[in-house]
Design a protein around this motif. Structure first.
Motif, PDB file in Angstrom:
ATOM      1  N   VAL A  17      -6.033  -1.544  29.998  1.00 16.45           N
ATOM      2  CA  VAL A  17      -5.888  -2.098  28.657  1.00 16.45           C
ATOM      3  C   VAL A  17      -4.861  -3.222  28.701  1.00 16.45           C
ATOM      4  CG1 VAL A  17      -6.501   0.088  27.567  1.00 16.45           C
ATOM      5  CG2 VAL A  17      -4.102  -0.424  27.986  1.00 16.45           C
ATOM      6  N   ILE A  18      -5.102  -4.241  27.916  1.00 20.93           N
ATOM      7  CA  ILE A  18      -4.177  -5.378  27.918  1.00 20.93           C
ATOM      8  C   ILE A  18      -3.323  -5.330  26.662  1.00 20.93           C
ATOM      9  CG2 ILE A  18      -5.701  -7.067  26.763  1.00 20.93           C
ATOM     10  CD1 ILE A  18      -4.625  -9.004  29.094  1.00 20.93           C
ATOM     11  N   ILE A  19      -2.014  -5.530  26.858  1.00 13.73           N
ATOM     12  CA  ILE A  19      -1.057  -5.421  25.760  1.00 13.73           C
ATOM     13  C   ILE A  19      -0.150  -6.644  25.793  1.00 13.73           C
ATOM     14  CG2 ILE A  19       0.786  -4.044  24.730  1.00 13.73           C
ATOM     15  CD1 ILE A  19      -0.369  -1.600  26.143  1.00 13.73           C
ATOM     16  N   ASN A  20      -0.022  -7.288  24.639  1.00  6.34           N
ATOM     17  CA  ASN A  20       0.887  -8.421  24.534  1.00  6.34           C
ATOM     18  C   ASN A  20       2.317  -7.957  24.814  1.00  6.34           C
ATOM     19  OD1 ASN A  20       2.752 -10.440  23.095  1.00  6.34           O
ATOM     20  ND2 ASN A  20       0.764 -11.437  22.925  1.00  6.34           N
ATOM     21  N   ASN A  21       3.050  -8.744  25.562  1.00  7.88           N
ATOM     22  CA  ASN A  21       4.400  -8.351  25.945  1.00  7.88           C
ATOM     23  C   ASN A  21       5.357  -8.260  24.759  1.00  7.88           C
ATOM     24  OD1 ASN A  21       3.475  -8.265  28.538  1.00  7.88           O
ATOM     25  ND2 ASN A  21       4.476 -10.148  29.215  1.00  7.88           N
ATOM     26  N   LYS A  22       4.953  -8.784  23.602  1.00  9.62           N
ATOM     27  CA  LYS A  22       5.776  -8.652  22.398  1.00  9.62           C
ATOM     28  C   LYS A  22       5.426  -7.408  21.580  1.00  9.62           C
ATOM     29  CE  LYS A  22       4.892 -12.443  20.251  1.00  9.62           C
ATOM     30  NZ  LYS A  22       5.029 -13.482  19.190  1.00  9.62           N
ATOM     31  N   ASP A  23       4.312  -6.760  21.920  1.00  7.87           N
ATOM     32  CA  ASP A  23       3.813  -5.650  21.105  1.00  7.87           C
ATOM     33  C   ASP A  23       4.452  -4.337  21.553  1.00  7.87           C
ATOM     34  OD1 ASP A  23       2.410  -3.806  19.604  1.00  7.87           O
ATOM     35  OD2 ASP A  23       0.450  -4.728  19.953  1.00  7.87           O
ATOM     36  N   PRO A  44       4.650 -22.374  28.181  1.00 11.98           N
ATOM     37  CA  PRO A  44       4.311 -20.944  28.243  1.00 11.98           C
ATOM     38  C   PRO A  44       4.769 -20.196  27.005  1.00 11.98           C
ATOM     39  CG  PRO A  44       6.185 -21.436  29.664  1.00 11.98           C
ATOM     40  CD  PRO A  44       5.672 -22.754  29.167  1.00 11.98           C
ATOM     41  N   ILE A  45       3.964 -19.234  26.583  1.00 14.82           N
ATOM     42  CA  ILE A  45       4.313 -18.316  25.503  1.00 14.82           C
ATOM     43  C   ILE A  45       4.094 -16.909  26.035  1.00 14.82           C
ATOM     44  CG2 ILE A  45       3.871 -19.901  23.600  1.00 14.82           C
ATOM     45  CD1 ILE A  45       1.084 -18.811  23.355  1.00 14.82           C
ATOM     46  N   PRO A  46       4.560 -15.872  25.320  1.00 15.51           N
ATOM     47  CA  PRO A  46       4.465 -14.516  25.868  1.00 15.51           C
ATOM     48  C   PRO A  46       3.070 -14.157  26.379  1.00 15.51           C
ATOM     49  CG  PRO A  46       5.841 -14.488  23.940  1.00 15.51           C
ATOM     50  CD  PRO A  46       5.294 -15.889  24.036  1.00 15.51           C
ATOM     51  N   ALA A  47       3.049 -13.616  27.579  1.00 14.14           N
ATOM     52  CA  ALA A  47       1.799 -13.246  28.231  1.00 14.14           C
ATOM     53  C   ALA A  47       1.383 -11.840  27.801  1.00 14.14           C
ATOM     54  CB  ALA A  47       1.965 -13.313  29.749  1.00 14.14           C
ATOM     55  N   GLU A  48       0.253 -11.386  28.334  1.00 18.62           N
ATOM     56  CA  GLU A  48      -0.262 -10.049  28.068  1.00 18.62           C
ATOM     57  C   GLU A  48      -0.438  -9.328  29.397  1.00 18.62           C
ATOM     58  OE1 GLU A  48      -2.984 -10.768  24.178  1.00 18.62           O
ATOM     59  OE2 GLU A  48      -3.525 -11.887  25.976  1.00 18.62           O
ATOM     60  N   THR A  49       0.039  -8.109  29.463  1.00 17.75           N
ATOM     61  CA  THR A  49       0.058  -7.358  30.717  1.00 17.75           C
ATOM     62  C   THR A  49      -1.018  -6.284  30.709  1.00 17.75           C
ATOM     63  OG1 THR A  49       2.431  -7.736  31.032  1.00 17.75           O
ATOM     64  CG2 THR A  49       1.461  -5.845  32.173  1.00 17.75           C
TER      65      THR A  49
END
Length: 293
Positions: free
Chosen positions: A109-115, A283-288
């Protein structure tokens, strides 16, 4: 909660999800890693798994879509799109994804690094972040950062100016480093035609650089709806024989500039390539990607 339709293509359900993605990103882009253009591009690709569409989960409140759990091209990966007012659904969405979007029992699952909220939900269910991620970058659109030059004899055209599926097929084939010449079978050309057939495609924003021999040698696809203030770059390709000449920069910045002329204030791209940073993207926050160990 309900299942997405099993009918492939640009259906009523497709359009309702697309409008949902547009709505939640209207005031602020909360899902910049999965904007409406990415949804449409996925449905335009021949290799998308059309047999599993009804495994996509849709949550509604009084007939209004408020959340979607989906894959992009194949099962095994999950993306979550949520109206911020319904963030309490995230735990339920992750459980749904485990039961419906896994492939042979495995799911990432992919999750935004800010979430932080979804990170906590995933951690409590046994997921751990990995080193795999999807990068994101953005460019603010103004005249000072959309200028470019071309070598003598080269020009830019839009696909509205020159709609040639064979040239379009060739630049994408070679630009994505496939060996040899592009296949020109009826099937290959039809697939390229379908990739340009989405209801949101604006051919005047899809830009190619034409070499002196008449071939497309660089290309930038662009997704923009008038009335919104953002655009999405996808895909970008340059023929290996024509790289390091400023052609990719010209294709991208011309496409970005055209969106700006229609009202866009910024453009996103899902990449961390130095190429994009060199031409003005930041660059803006990536998703991991998270997996259950």
């Amino acid at each position: 909660m309900r299942h997405y339709t099993s009918e492939p293509g640009f259906t009523e359900d497709y359009n309702r999800v697309k409008e949902f993605i547009l709505r939640i990103n209207e005031e602020e882009q909360v899902s910049y890693g999965f904007l409406w253009g990415r949804w449409e591009w996925a449905f335009s690709l021949s290799f998308q798994d059309k047999e599993s569409l009804d495994k996509i989960g849709v949550w509604e409140d009084e007939g209004k879509i408020v959340a979607v759990a989906t894959y992009e091209d194949n099962l095994g990966s999950a993306y979550f799109l949520v109206d911020p007012e319904y963030s309490h659904l995230k735990k339920e969405m992750l459980t749904y994804a485990e039961e419906n979007l896994a492939k042979e029992g495995e799911l990432k699952v992919i999750i935004n690094n800010k979430d932080r909220e979804l990170q906590r939900v995933a951690a409590l269910k046994g997921y751990k972040p990995t080193r795999d991620y999807e990068a994101n970058a953005v460019i603010d659109i103004h005249d000072e950062n959309t200028s470019y030059t071309l070598p003598e004899g080269y020009k830019v055209v839009s696909l509205k100016d020159e709609y040639d599926l064979y040239k379009y097929n060739r630049v994408l084939w070679r630009g994505f480093n496939h060996e040899g010449e592009a296949p020109i079978t009826e099937k290959a050309i039809k697939e390229r035609e379908i990739s340009l057939s989405g209801p949101g495609v604006n051919l005047s924003l899809n830009v190619a650089v034409v070499a002196p021999n008449g071939e497309f040698v660089s290309y930038c696809g662009m997704w923009y709806r008038e009335g919104t203030d953002y655009a999405l770059v996808e895909p970008v390709a340059t023929d290996p024989d024509y790289r390091k000449m400023g052609l990719g920069k010209a294709a991208v910045l011309e496409a970005v500039k055209r969106c700006g002329q229609l009202g866009a204030k910024r453009a996103y791209v899902g990449s961390s390539q130095q190429f994009y940073y060199n031409i003005g993207f930041h660059p803006i926050p990536a998703e991991t990607w998270w997996v259950k160990k």
